[in-house]
Design an enzyme around this catalytic site. Structure first.
Site, mmCIF file in Angstrom:
data_model
loop_
_atom_site.group_PDB
_atom_site.id
_atom_site.type_symbol
_atom_site.label_atom_id
_atom_site.label_comp_id
_atom_site.label_asym_id
_atom_site.label_seq_id
_atom_site.Cartn_x
_atom_site.Cartn_y
_atom_site.Cartn_z
ATOM 1 N N GLN A 104 28.161 -61.123 48.556
ATOM 2 C CA GLN A 104 29.089 -60.069 48.115
ATOM 3 C C GLN A 104 28.680 -59.574 46.747
ATOM 4 O O GLN A 104 29.229 -58.602 46.252
ATOM 5 C CB GLN A 104 30.516 -60.633 48.033
ATOM 6 C CG GLN A 104 31.066 -61.064 49.364
ATOM 7 C CD GLN A 104 32.297 -61.925 49.169
ATOM 8 O OE1 GLN A 104 33.419 -61.430 49.120
ATOM 9 N NE2 GLN A 104 32.114 -63.215 49.041
ATOM 10 N N ASP A 107 24.706 -58.008 42.051
ATOM 11 C CA ASP A 107 23.555 -58.291 41.175
ATOM 12 C C ASP A 107 22.315 -58.580 42.026
ATOM 13 O O ASP A 107 22.405 -58.661 43.256
ATOM 14 C CB ASP A 107 23.871 -59.454 40.215
ATOM 15 C CG ASP A 107 24.019 -60.799 40.938
ATOM 16 O OD1 ASP A 107 23.146 -61.155 41.744
ATOM 17 O OD2 ASP A 107 25.025 -61.506 40.688
ATOM 18 N N HIS A 122 28.306 -55.812 49.724
ATOM 19 C CA HIS A 122 29.039 -54.851 48.876
ATOM 20 C C HIS A 122 28.110 -53.943 48.068
ATOM 21 O O HIS A 122 28.536 -53.364 47.065
ATOM 22 C CB HIS A 122 30.008 -55.592 47.936
ATOM 23 C CG HIS A 122 31.166 -56.219 48.657
ATOM 24 N ND1 HIS A 122 31.943 -57.210 48.123
ATOM 25 C CD2 HIS A 122 31.682 -55.970 49.891
ATOM 26 C CE1 HIS A 122 32.890 -57.555 49.000
ATOM 27 N NE2 HIS A 122 32.736 -56.826 50.079
ATOM 28 N N CYS A 151 20.952 -32.018 45.721
ATOM 29 C CA CYS A 151 22.158 -31.214 45.971
ATOM 30 C C CYS A 151 23.007 -30.965 44.716
ATOM 31 O O CYS A 151 24.006 -30.252 44.792
ATOM 32 C CB CYS A 151 23.005 -31.868 47.069
ATOM 33 S SG CYS A 151 23.837 -33.358 46.529
ATOM 34 N N SER A 190 36.116 -66.437 46.360
ATOM 35 C CA SER A 190 37.552 -66.657 46.553
ATOM 36 C C SER A 190 37.984 -66.192 47.941
ATOM 37 O O SER A 190 39.133 -66.409 48.327
ATOM 38 C CB SER A 190 38.336 -65.886 45.489
ATOM 39 O OG SER A 190 38.102 -64.501 45.638
HETATM 40 P P1 OAD Z 1 35.956 -63.885 42.753
HETATM 41 O O1 OAD Z 1 35.920 -63.627 41.288
HETATM 42 O O2 OAD Z 1 37.131 -63.397 43.519
HETATM 43 O O3 OAD Z 1 35.833 -65.440 43.020
HETATM 44 C C1 OAD Z 1 34.848 -66.210 42.395
HETATM 45 C C2 OAD Z 1 34.920 -67.596 42.977
HETATM 46 O O4 OAD Z 1 33.875 -68.365 42.394
HETATM 47 C C3 OAD Z 1 36.228 -68.326 42.705
HETATM 48 O O5 OAD Z 1 36.694 -68.918 43.903
HETATM 49 C C4 OAD Z 1 35.834 -69.383 41.675
HETATM 50 O O6 OAD Z 1 36.618 -70.570 41.805
HETATM 51 C C5 OAD Z 1 34.384 -69.631 42.034
HETATM 52 N N1 OAD Z 1 33.529 -70.123 40.953
HETATM 53 C C6 OAD Z 1 33.633 -69.931 39.619
HETATM 54 N N2 OAD Z 1 32.621 -70.523 38.970
HETATM 55 C C7 OAD Z 1 31.845 -71.116 39.912
HETATM 56 C C8 OAD Z 1 30.640 -71.864 39.875
HETATM 57 N N3 OAD Z 1 30.019 -72.142 38.726
HETATM 58 N N4 OAD Z 1 30.122 -72.320 41.052
HETATM 59 C C9 OAD Z 1 30.740 -72.034 42.232
HETATM 60 N N5 OAD Z 1 31.867 -71.325 42.316
HETATM 61 C C10 OAD Z 1 32.421 -70.866 41.178
HETATM 62 O O7 OAD Z 1 34.579 -63.313 43.335
HETATM 63 P P2 OAD Z 1 34.205 -62.971 44.858
HETATM 64 O O8 OAD Z 1 34.869 -63.904 45.799
HETATM 65 O O9 OAD Z 1 32.733 -62.866 44.907
HETATM 66 O O10 OAD Z 1 34.213 -56.629 45.604
HETATM 67 O O11 OAD Z 1 34.868 -61.544 44.990
HETATM 68 C C11 OAD Z 1 34.786 -60.852 46.202
HETATM 69 C C12 OAD Z 1 34.776 -59.376 45.949
HETATM 70 O O12 OAD Z 1 35.918 -59.026 45.170
HETATM 71 C C13 OAD Z 1 33.616 -58.872 45.114
HETATM 72 O O13 OAD Z 1 32.436 -58.672 45.857
HETATM 73 C C14 OAD Z 1 34.143 -57.606 44.543
HETATM 74 C C15 OAD Z 1 35.513 -58.088 44.131
HETATM 75 O O14 OAD Z 1 36.484 -57.124 44.020
HETATM 76 C C16 OAD Z 1 34.033 -55.334 45.348
HETATM 77 O O15 OAD Z 1 33.779 -54.921 44.225
HETATM 78 C C17 OAD Z 1 34.164 -54.461 46.559
#
Ligand code: OAD
Length: 250
Positions: A104, A107, A122, A151, A190
């Site tokens: 997701q 980067d 994403h 365009c 998450s």
């Molecule tokens: P989140 O910020 O929602 O969640 C990050 C997760 O990583 C959390 O569950 C943390 O507990 C965990 N975490 C933190 N540090 C960590 C570490 N060192 N090792 C392992 N886990 C760790 O990010 P995403 O789930 O990626 O979408 O978010 C999903 C989507 O929501 C993103 O792609 C973005 C956002 O809005 C869009 O922009 C469309």
């Protein structure tokens, strides 16, 4: 009873028996490289309202604000390096293919670590796309808005914003990989955002072995599913697993 009881043996057995691995990664896997996660304390969405910087409506209303938010995030990506987790996944892919990744993250740390088989669900922050005709462009470093040579419409980052659909070709690959994987590792997400939030269930229905790595797990109960959930940072998990693989001299 967590982490010390995590079942590295089963994962390593799958690896050495030509199993098909799929990893679903989120912001947590890049956190130790220095890229902000979205949710939780100090998360990006605590500092910025996504409705103001990550929707098509926001871009129509105030393109300068959205552009400057993404130029700031691009600078952050340029300044950091892939971490042990990205590197270990790339090594595993080289030694024990297939190791596919659905990320997701927008980067480019998985590919900078050398990972080949990867889809950005994403989108990709290090690329631009015309908001009119869809033409793709190399990422711009300009702080001012840039227009399309074809365009004349504004360029925008090639990412998926809230309210936008995922690329249908990438969704096809997601389905194919989720249906075909023997093991799914859910790392540092998450699982708050659909449709990715449903991916683990698709793999589970297909009989895949699931495991999770997260300091705050969402898929498994760390009290009872201790053999499948590593409660902690991704780099520590991959360091432990690597040691286990090397200890077994596989
Ligand atoms: P989140 O910020 O929602 O969640 C990050 C997760 O990583 C959390 O569950 C943390 O507990 C965990 N975490 C933190 N540090 C960590 C570490 N060192 N090792 C392992 N886990 C760790 O990010 P995403 O789930 O990626 O979408 O978010 C999903 C989507 O929501 C993103 O792609 C973005 C956002 O809005 C869009 O922009 C469309």
């Amino acid at each position: 009873m967590t982490n010390t009881e995590f079942d590295y043996g089963t994962l390593t057995d799958y690896l050495t028996n030509d199993a098909s691995f799929l990893f679903l990664t989120g912001a947590g896997i890049s956190a130790e490289s220095g890229i902000d996660t979205f949710r939780g304390k100090d998360g990006l969405w605590e500092q910025f309202d996504p409705a103001e910087v990550a929707t098509p409506e926001a871009f129509s209303r105030n393109p300068e604000k959205v552009w400057s938010f993404y130029q700031m995030r691009r600078e952050q990506v340029r300044e950091v390096e892939p971490g042990l987790s990205h590197e270990t996944l790339a090594e595993l892919e080289e030694r024990f293919p297939p190791v596919n990744i659905l990320t997701q993250n927008v980067d480019n740390l998985h590919e900078r670590a050398g990972h080949q088989s990867l889809r950005h669900v994403h989108g990709n922050i290090m690329s631009d796309r015309c908001s009119g005709c869809g033409a793709l462009y190399e990422v711009s470093r300009s702080q001012d808005l840039v227009t399309c040579d074809e365009c004349g419409e504004l360029l925008r980052p090639d990412v998926v914003w809230f309210g936008e659909a995922l690329d249908p070709q990438i969704l096809d690959t997601c389905r194919k990989w989720l249906n075909g994987c023997d093991v799914l590792g859910v790392i540092g997400t998450s699982l708050e955002v659909a449709p990715v939030s449903r991916f683990p269930d698709l793999a589970r229905q297909n009989g895949s072995y699931l495991f999770e790595v997260n300091p705050r797990p969402v898929l498994f109960d760390s009290g009872s599913d201790w053999e499948k959930v590593f409660v902690g940072p991704a780099d520590q998990f991959f360091k432990n697993w690597k040691n286990h693989i090397e200890g077994k001299q596989v």
